[in-house]
Scaffold this motif. Structure first.
Motif, mmCIF file in Angstrom:
data_model
loop_
_atom_site.group_PDB
_atom_site.id
_atom_site.type_symbol
_atom_site.label_atom_id
_atom_site.label_comp_id
_atom_site.label_asym_id
_atom_site.label_seq_id
_atom_site.Cartn_x
_atom_site.Cartn_y
_atom_site.Cartn_z
ATOM 1 N N ILE A 45 0.842 -1.198 0.000
ATOM 2 C CA ILE A 45 0.000 0.000 0.000
ATOM 3 C C ILE A 45 0.876 1.246 0.000
ATOM 4 O O ILE A 45 1.831 1.333 0.777
ATOM 5 C CB ILE A 45 -0.937 -0.003 1.225
ATOM 6 C CG1 ILE A 45 -1.865 -1.214 1.169
ATOM 7 C CG2 ILE A 45 -1.760 1.285 1.279
ATOM 8 C CD1 ILE A 45 -2.772 -1.345 2.367
ATOM 9 N N PRO A 46 0.577 2.218 -0.837
ATOM 10 C CA PRO A 46 1.378 3.449 -0.904
ATOM 11 C C PRO A 46 1.426 4.158 0.446
ATOM 12 O O PRO A 46 0.435 4.136 1.199
ATOM 13 C CB PRO A 46 0.633 4.298 -1.939
ATOM 14 C CG PRO A 46 -0.115 3.310 -2.773
ATOM 15 C CD PRO A 46 -0.499 2.201 -1.832
ATOM 16 N N PRO A 47 2.552 4.790 0.770
ATOM 17 C CA PRO A 47 2.710 5.492 2.063
ATOM 18 C C PRO A 47 1.624 6.534 2.326
ATOM 19 O O PRO A 47 1.212 6.717 3.468
ATOM 20 C CB PRO A 47 4.086 6.142 1.942
ATOM 21 C CG PRO A 47 4.808 5.299 0.942
ATOM 22 C CD PRO A 47 3.776 4.842 -0.024
ATOM 23 N N GLU A 48 1.177 7.224 1.279
ATOM 24 C CA GLU A 48 0.155 8.254 1.480
ATOM 25 C C GLU A 48 -1.175 7.666 1.933
ATOM 26 O O GLU A 48 -1.944 8.314 2.653
ATOM 27 C CB GLU A 48 -0.050 9.088 0.206
ATOM 28 C CG GLU A 48 -0.434 8.301 -1.034
ATOM 29 C CD GLU A 48 0.771 7.846 -1.834
ATOM 30 O OE1 GLU A 48 0.597 7.564 -3.036
ATOM 31 O OE2 GLU A 48 1.878 7.767 -1.261
ATOM 32 N N PRO B 176 -5.529 8.604 8.831
ATOM 33 C CA PRO B 176 -5.871 8.241 10.215
ATOM 34 C C PRO B 176 -6.798 7.027 10.270
ATOM 35 O O PRO B 176 -7.761 6.946 9.501
ATOM 36 C CB PRO B 176 -6.587 9.506 10.739
ATOM 37 C CG PRO B 176 -6.049 10.615 9.891
ATOM 38 C CD PRO B 176 -5.836 10.018 8.528
ATOM 39 N N SER B 177 -6.483 6.106 11.131
ATOM 40 C CA SER B 177 -7.271 4.901 11.394
ATOM 41 C C SER B 177 -7.211 3.885 10.260
ATOM 42 O O SER B 177 -7.980 2.910 10.270
ATOM 43 C CB SER B 177 -8.737 5.230 11.710
ATOM 44 O OG SER B 177 -9.454 5.607 10.540
ATOM 45 N N ILE B 178 -6.324 4.059 9.295
ATOM 46 C CA ILE B 178 -6.230 3.089 8.200
ATOM 47 C C ILE B 178 -5.858 1.706 8.736
ATOM 48 O O ILE B 178 -6.224 0.676 8.163
ATOM 49 C CB ILE B 178 -5.201 3.550 7.130
ATOM 50 C CG1 ILE B 178 -5.260 2.656 5.884
ATOM 51 C CG2 ILE B 178 -3.791 3.555 7.713
ATOM 52 C CD1 ILE B 178 -6.575 2.716 5.142
ATOM 53 N N GLU B 179 -5.125 1.675 9.877
ATOM 54 C CA GLU B 179 -4.756 0.384 10.463
ATOM 55 C C GLU B 179 -5.988 -0.381 10.917
ATOM 56 O O GLU B 179 -6.005 -1.618 10.884
ATOM 57 C CB GLU B 179 -3.775 0.582 11.623
ATOM 58 C CG GLU B 179 -4.362 1.197 12.875
ATOM 59 C CD GLU B 179 -4.471 2.714 12.827
ATOM 60 O OE1 GLU B 179 -4.800 3.305 13.876
ATOM 61 O OE2 GLU B 179 -4.208 3.301 11.760
ATOM 62 N N TYR B 180 -7.044 0.344 11.326
ATOM 63 C CA TYR B 180 -8.294 -0.312 11.706
ATOM 64 C C TYR B 180 -8.930 -0.962 10.476
ATOM 65 O O TYR B 180 -9.457 -2.084 10.547
ATOM 66 C CB TYR B 180 -9.269 0.698 12.305
ATOM 67 C CG TYR B 180 -8.951 1.132 13.718
ATOM 68 C CD1 TYR B 180 -7.921 0.544 14.451
ATOM 69 C CD2 TYR B 180 -9.699 2.143 14.328
ATOM 70 C CE1 TYR B 180 -7.637 0.954 15.742
ATOM 71 C CE2 TYR B 180 -9.421 2.543 15.631
ATOM 72 C CZ TYR B 180 -8.388 1.959 16.327
ATOM 73 O OH TYR B 180 -8.114 2.362 17.618
#
Length: 280
Positions: free
Chosen positions: A40-43, A48-52
């Motif tokens: 997945i691209p760094p941007e 926020p909360s993408i880890e969820y």
């Protein structure tokens, strides 16, 4: 072709432990999430909360494999998937809901900066994450573990209690994976907390004859803890000492509630649960 139902009954303890450990090792550590994030691209990862969101995908895949397992061993049809017991579950689980409210209030009170930020994406991702946790953990621990044990031991009151307690301590013990953050004592506290909570959730599952009742409770229990960092960015969490006192007090309450519910239960509750789909 082996008799899957006979296999799961004869080797109930070993079978349940191995399956639970395998699922937690593969999906509980989030290996799939880590692997996916590599592409997945760094941007995108900076959202926020993408880890969820990524963890929710991991959990939904775990759920899919659990459902396949349940079908393959002939246990799927013994699990009541109806939503009719959700309301009763909320009533029986009122002490769990009170814990959630108290926890949120205490965190909010001790937070110096009480600025509330309602971001659409963080809230959606948090809800997806909590939904996925409730679905896959309850389907594994109450749907698979407890239901399988009740088929083996649930024909007596003693066997029913053993099934409830044993499956709940497996559920609690699997939370030891949180020790990877280096806080072993905190993880042991979480194991105790989850085990006792698991007993009450198991009792509610049997009383309501609805897996959805405990899934909904599990979602509600998790949402405050995971939403607070985004809802109140200034919150630093609850001090460990205060959190420990809160857990001990509510654990005692959950033990008392579970005890009084269990003494009013008998094997007919187990029979009704296992036969619910055939009767409805």
């Amino acid at each position: 072709m082996y008799d899957s139902d006979r296999f799961s009954q004869k080797h109930i303890v070993i079978f349940s432990l191995i399956v639970s450990c395998v699922f937690v090792f593969i999906f509980g550590f989030g290996f799939l999430t880590i692997f996916t994030s590599l592409f997945i691209p760094p941007e995108i990862l900076a959202i926020p909360s993408i880890e969820y969101f990524l963890s929710a995908i991991n959990n939904f895949i775990a759920l899919l494999f659990i459902l396949i397992l349940l079908k393959s061993i002939g246990l799927f049809d013994n699990i009541p998937w109806n939503i009719s017991g959700v309301q009763k579950g909320l009533v029986l689980g009122i002490s769990l809901l009170i814990f959630t409210v108290v926890q949120m209030l205490l965190i909010f009170i001790i937070t110096p900066d009480k600025t509330i930020v309602i971001g659409l994406i963080p809230m959606i991702n948090t809800l997806l994450y909590c939904l996925s946790i409730g679905l896959w953990e309850e389907t594994l621990c109450r749907g698979f573990l407890l239901t399988n044990m009740l088929k083996k031991w649930g024909n007596t009151k003693r066997g029913m209690v053993i099934s409830i307690v044993f499956s709940s301590f497996i559920f609690g013990g699997l939370h030891i994976i949180s020790a990877i953050n280096g806080n072993l004592f905190g993880s042991l506290v979480q194991v105790m907390y989850a085990s006792v909570m698991g007993i009450l959730l198991s009792v509610i599952y049997i009383k309501t004859k609805s897996l959805w009742s405990v899934i909904v409770l599990h979602i509600i229990l998790n949402f405050p803890a995971y939403s607070m960092p985004y809802l109140v960015p200034g919150s630093a969490g609850m001090p460990f000492g205060l959190h420990l006192i809160l857990i001990v007090l509510f654990n005692l309450l959950w033990i008392i509630v579970s005890y009084f519910l269990i003494i009013r239960m008998d094997v007919s509750d187990v029979e009704d649960l296992l036969d619910f789909n055939q009767k409805s």
